[in-house]
Design an enzyme around this catalytic site. Structure first.
Site, short mmCIF file in Angstrom:
data_model
loop_
_atom_site.label_atom_id
_atom_site.label_comp_id
_atom_site.label_asym_id
_atom_site.label_seq_id
_atom_site.Cartn_x
_atom_site.Cartn_y
_atom_site.Cartn_z
N HIS A 103 -3.82 -5.53 2.24
CA HIS A 103 -3.42 -5.83 3.61
C HIS A 103 -3.94 -7.23 3.95
O HIS A 103 -4.35 -7.96 3.08
CB HIS A 103 -4.01 -4.79 4.57
CG HIS A 103 -3.71 -3.38 4.16
ND1 HIS A 103 -2.50 -2.78 4.40
CD2 HIS A 103 -4.46 -2.46 3.50
CE1 HIS A 103 -2.52 -1.54 3.93
NE2 HIS A 103 -3.69 -1.32 3.37
N CYS B 65 0.83 -1.21 0.00
CA CYS B 65 0.00 0.00 0.00
C CYS B 65 0.87 1.27 0.00
O CYS B 65 1.55 1.53 -0.97
CB CYS B 65 -0.97 -0.03 1.17
SG CYS B 65 -2.40 1.08 0.96
N ARG C 237 -12.10 6.08 -3.82
CA ARG C 237 -11.25 5.27 -2.95
C ARG C 237 -11.53 3.80 -3.17
O ARG C 237 -12.69 3.38 -3.29
CB ARG C 237 -11.48 5.64 -1.48
CG ARG C 237 -10.43 5.05 -0.55
CD ARG C 237 -10.47 5.67 0.83
NE ARG C 237 -9.35 5.18 1.64
CZ ARG C 237 -8.15 5.72 1.66
NH1 ARG C 237 -7.92 6.79 0.91
NH2 ARG C 237 -7.18 5.24 2.40
#
EC number: 6.3.5.13
Length: 242
Positions: free
Chosen positions: A195, A94, A129
Site C-alpha cells: 500500500h 493486496c 502475517r
C-alpha cells in the site's frame, strides 16, 4: 473534434478501499492531467455496470467478505473482462491482487474461493502475517530498474504458476511470502502487495502502467520534491526506521 478523456476506473472502493489504495487512481489521473492530457476518474461500486472503455482499472485492499463479494460482482458483470480483452490495464493491490488469481482462502477454516483467473497465482494463509515497510526492485521492459517502496500488511502468501512473472524482487519485506519476490504480471494484469498508496510512492511504475495502456511513451515530469521524499523513504527502510 477533441479526443475523449482517458478513463481511470476505480473498482469497488467501498469493498476494496482500505489503506488509501484509492490514491492509486487519483495519482494516475493527476499524472495525465499534469501533462495536459484529458483524464477522468470513474468510480464504480457494486451494482454499477463496469465500463468497458477504461484505460486502467484499479482494485485495492479489503477483508475476506469484501473479496468474495467483489469476485461475485465482477464475474456477474463481466465488464472488467471485456475491458481487458479490449486492451485495458488492470492494477491490483493486496486483496485485489489475491482475487485476480485462480484461488485464495478466507476465514479461520481457510475456505478456498475461486478467483477471477486473470493471474496464474494461488494464495493461501501464511504461517505469519507480513507487516511493515517493504522495498523491492522492479525491472522495466527496457532492462533498466527502479526501486519500489510501500507498506505491506497481509496474511496471505502467494505462489506463482508458470504463466505469471514476479513483478519485483525483494530487498526488504515479505512480498509474496518467500521474501524473494513481490507481485505478479501476466499480460496487462499487474498485482502487488504494498500500500502507500504504492503508485504515489513510485511514479515510475505509475507512468509505466499509463504508457502500457495508452500504447506510447509519456513526457517525463520534473518533480524533484517527489524524488527527494523517495530517497528519504528508501534510506529509512534500509536502516530499519519507521
Amino acid at each position: 473534434m477533441s479526443a475523449a478523456p482517458v478513463k481511470i476506473v476505480l473498482l469497488y472502493q467501498s469493498l476494496l478501499g482500505i489503506y488509501g489504495d484509492h490514491g492509486n487512481a487519483v495519482i494516475l489521473t493527476r499524472r495525465l492531467q499534469w501533462r495536459g492530457i484529458d483524464a477522468e476518474l470513474v468510480p464504480v461500486e457494486p451494482g454499477d455496470p463496469v465500463p468497458t472503455d477504461g484505460a486502467v482499472y484499479l482494485m485495492g485492499g479489503g477483508e475476506d467478505i469484501a473479496q468474495t463479494t467483489a469476485v461475485h460482482e465482477l464475474k456477474t458483470d463481466r465488464g472488467l473482462f471485456t475491458a481487458l480483452d479490449n486492451g485495458a490495464v488492470l492494477f491490483a493491490v493486496c486483496a485485489g491482487y489475491q482475487i485476480c488469481g485462480k484461488s485464495f482462502t478466507i476465514g479461520a477454516r481457510d475456505e478456498i474461493i475461486d478467483g477471477l483467473g486473470l493471474l496464474d497465482i494461488e494464495t493461501r494463509r501464511g504461517p505469519e502475517r507480513a507487516v511493515g515497510e517493504s522495498l523491492s526492485h522492479w525491472t522495466r521492459p527496457d532492462g533498466t530498474s527502479s526501486l519500489i517502496t510501500g507498506f505491506e500488511n497481509h496474511g496471505g502468501w502467494t505462489q506463482l504458476g508458470s504463466d505469471a512473472t514476479p513483478l519485483t524482487s525483494m530487498e526488504v519485506g515479505w512480498g509474496n511470502g518467500d521474501g524473494q519476490t513481490d507481485g505478479a504480471v501476466q499480460g496487462r494484469v499487474y498485482g502487488i502487495y504494498p500500500h502507500g498508496p504504492v503508485l504515489s510512492r513510485n511514479p515510475d511504475l505509475a507512468d509505466h502502467l499509463l504508457e502500457t495502456a495508452l500504447g506510447h511513451p509519456l513526457e517525463p515530469l520534473d518533480m524533484p520534491e517527489i524524488e527527494a521524499l523517495r530517497a528519504r523513504r528508501i534510506e529509512a527502510v534500509r536502516e530499519g526506521r519507521p
